[in-house]
Structure formats: structure tokens, C-alpha cells
Write an enzyme that holds these catalytic residues in place. Sequence first.
Site, short mmCIF file in Angstrom:
data_model
loop_
_atom_site.label_atom_id
_atom_site.label_comp_id
_atom_site.label_asym_id
_atom_site.label_seq_id
_atom_site.Cartn_x
_atom_site.Cartn_y
_atom_site.Cartn_z
N GLU A 228 0.82 -1.21 0.00
CA GLU A 228 0.00 0.00 0.00
C GLU A 228 0.86 1.27 0.00
OE1 GLU A 228 -2.30 0.41 3.59
OE2 GLU A 228 -3.54 2.03 2.78
N LYS A 230 1.39 5.59 -0.51
CA LYS A 230 0.78 6.77 0.11
C LYS A 230 1.54 8.02 -0.34
CE LYS A 230 -0.52 8.32 4.64
NZ LYS A 230 -0.96 7.93 5.95
N HIS A 288 -8.53 -0.08 0.18
CA HIS A 288 -8.81 0.45 1.51
C HIS A 288 -9.81 1.57 1.29
CE1 HIS A 288 -5.30 -0.90 4.31
NE2 HIS A 288 -6.07 -1.89 3.91
N ASP A 296 -5.64 12.88 4.59
CA ASP A 296 -5.91 11.46 4.80
C ASP A 296 -6.54 11.27 6.18
OD1 ASP A 296 -5.77 8.66 4.56
OD2 ASP A 296 -3.77 8.59 5.43
N ASP A 328 -10.97 1.18 5.66
CA ASP A 328 -9.89 1.73 6.47
C ASP A 328 -10.22 3.15 6.91
OD1 ASP A 328 -7.59 2.36 7.76
OD2 ASP A 328 -6.30 2.40 5.99
C1 RNT Z 1 -2.11 4.39 6.75
C2 RNT Z 1 -2.67 3.28 5.94
C3 RNT Z 1 -2.82 1.98 6.66
C4 RNT Z 1 -3.39 2.14 8.05
C5 RNT Z 1 -3.68 0.84 8.75
C6 RNT Z 1 -3.98 1.02 10.19
O1 RNT Z 1 -2.14 5.59 6.10
O2 RNT Z 1 -3.89 3.66 5.38
O3 RNT Z 1 -3.59 1.11 5.89
O4 RNT Z 1 -4.55 2.92 8.05
O5 RNT Z 1 -2.65 -0.02 8.53
ZN ZN Z 2 -4.98 2.14 4.31
#
Ligand code: RNT
Ligand code: ZN
Length: 420
Positions: A228, A230, A288, A296, A328
Amino acid sequence: MSQAQSVEKAYELAKQRYAALGIDTDKAMESLRKVSISLHCWQGDDVGGFESSEGLTGGGIQATGNYPGKARTADELRSDLDLVYSMIPGKHRLNLHAIYLEAGKKVERNEIKPEHFKNWVDWAKANGLGLDFNPTFFSHPKADDGFTLAHPDSGIRKFWIEHGIACRKISEAFGKQLGTPCVTNVWIPDGYKDIPVDRVAPRERLCQALDAIFAEKIDQKYHLDSVEGKLFGIGSESFVVGSHDFYLGYAVSRNVLLTLDAGHFHPTEVISNKISAVMCFAKEMLLHVSRPVRWDSDHVVILDDELLAIAQEIVRPGYTERIHIGLDYFDASINRVAAWVIGTRNMLKALLSAMLEPTDKLRSYELDGDFTSRLAMLEELKSMPMSTVWDYYCLKAGVPVGCEWLAKVKDYEAKVQSKR
Ligand code: RNT
Ligand code: ZN
């Protein structure tokens, strides 16, 4: 007329309205029944977990609010979740984070084992739930300076690599015990508050660390890896090592899943427009589903245009089996059980709404260049009686119809949560 009777009567009429458009409402409900949503355990306790009493520290994420009644133990969290699942139609999943272990003593993150999650597995089995998993690369002294897998110190990197490996073994055990593959999602906070000089080295270190974590092949029948990306976090505003571009390349080249989090992009960028692009190159992916508000912020998912668009992008191309839908968000300013219920029911409503669309007809308008009809139809669809089908779906699933669930949450709050 009883409420059940009026829901049924309204459904019969709605069914005819949809039939006139060539849509079989019973089939749509059948399709929805097959979709499992992975509920995020961390909504129940503000991403605290049961490893230490300190709660969420670092990681560039934050739960805001201090609504009373948060779950303090795994038993309390499971009790809250029991209520949540009883108010959501269908069979779903639970997404656990590594810090939700029940070890009874301090166990280092690189030494966690399936046995520390035995209660979760027993509970999941008893309730017919699948489990998903996440290594926890935050709320830990070795992550305090904001770096984990991309840390310049090889000892710290090694520790987090070992954590990643331990988590894949736990995930594999979950998959074996529950008979459904466990999706394990790697998200790390690594990044800089201010503009870095070297963007390459941290990304190369991350790439190597991930390769080390994923080195052992695990049967996809039991376990799936996902990564994931970001754009920024609190304290990593200028640079995040694991950006979207980084992970897109990584996921495609390493044949692992890519996770798209709705809150991890520029404020006007949306994940609904990315799903089809990623799916041209990926077999499966993880979402998510979240709601960013200016940042965010992880607000509770509401039935807004973007949620409907995400659902359309999953349903229209027939991706419901290839896209794993996780939620999420973590809102500590309202009843946490209600937050789960609102978000999950909305996700399902959005999917149902997409399943009640005459997609073939819309597609042919588009191919014929008849954009007038495309727009006209899309707009008329917005006021079709989707909610009537939804009510009927809930009724038949034996879960609360409409606002009925709220009274149950209020009652639980008075009897259980307020005593915590
Ligand atoms: C953080 C990510 C991640 C978390 C979780 C708790 O920016 O979105 O997925 O929210 O792992
Ligand atoms: Zn996430």
C-alpha cells in the site's frame, strides 16, 4: 401493515420498475450476497491494539476524538464486532493488525506467531468469518524516527523484515485454518518531514527489504501479499518512500497485489479512476475504502459520489472476485460500533446500486456515441428505488432494516460501552 409487509410490498413494485429497464433485482441481490467486505479491526479502539497500553504512536496517522466506550481488550473488541456483524447483511471478513495479538506477555514483533492469534481464529471460525492481516510498522520504538523497512540502519531494517516474514506465516496459518486466503497488506510510514536530498537510496532499500520479506513462496490458496502506497503522512509531508508509483511498479514486477487507499492521493485525485488502470496489469488488488476530508483523515465512509464510483468500477467490469474490498478509517468522535456499521452498510449499498444498473445498455449508448442517452439514463438511475431493494435485502438477511440498527447500538452503548 407490519414493517416487513410494507418492505415486501414496496419491493415487488421496485422489482417491476427495474425489470422495465431489463434489470433482475433478485439476481442483483444474489451477486451482492457473494461479496465479502473486510472490516478493519482498528476502528474499534483507535488503532490501539493489545501489545502495549500506549495506543497509536507515530506512523503519521491519527485517530481524533474521545468518544467514550472504546474496546480495551480483545474480548471487548470481539463483543463489539459481534454486534456489528449482526447488523450487516452477508458474510464478511475481519482485517487484523499484528498489534491485536493476545500473547499474555511481551512478545517482540519479529517473534509473533500464529498461536498469539488463536482466539481470533477460533472466533472467526465460530462466526464463519475470513481473516485478513497487516504487519504493524508503527507504534514501536524501532519506528520512532519514522523509518522502518527503508531505515538506513541495517539492524533496524532486519528487525522489520523479520516482522514482515513472521506476519506472512501467521497469514498462511489463518488461510489454512479458515479455508479462505488471507490478504496481508504491507503499509509502512517511512518518509521525511522536509525535502530529502536522496530519494533513491531509501527506495532501493525498501525494494530490497520487500524482496526479502516476500522471498519465501506461500501457496496463494492460503495467503496473498499486498502493498500500500501513500502520498504523505503527518511528519512525512515532503517525502514518502513507498509512494503510489513505487508500489505500482513493485506490485506489477513482483506479482503481488496493490492496495489503493482512497485517502492516499492528492485531494482531487480519486481511486475510482485508478482501479481499471491497475487491473489492466494486475490479477487482483486490495482496496482500503476510506474517506479523506482535506487530508488522509480516515473519516467514516459515506454514500457519496466517490463511493458509488468505486463500486461501479468494481461491478461494471465484473471484478468482484478479483478486487478485495477492505475498509480503512478510524473515527473516535462517534460511537465506534456505529462507525463500523455506517461505513460497511454504505459500501454494500454502493455495490448494490452498481449491480442495479443496466450496464450493457449504457455501454452501447457510449459505443454509439449517444452521450445524450448515456447522461439521461445515468441521471434517471439516481432516483430509482435502490433503497427499497436494499431494505428487502436486509429483511431477508435477518438484519435491521433502515435505522432500526441505531436503537440496538444505543442500547449496547448504555448497557455495555458506557460501563467501560
Ligand atoms: C495508513 C494506511 C494503513 C493504516 C492501517 C492502520 O495511512 O492507510 O492502511 O490505516 O494499517
Ligand atoms: Zn490504508
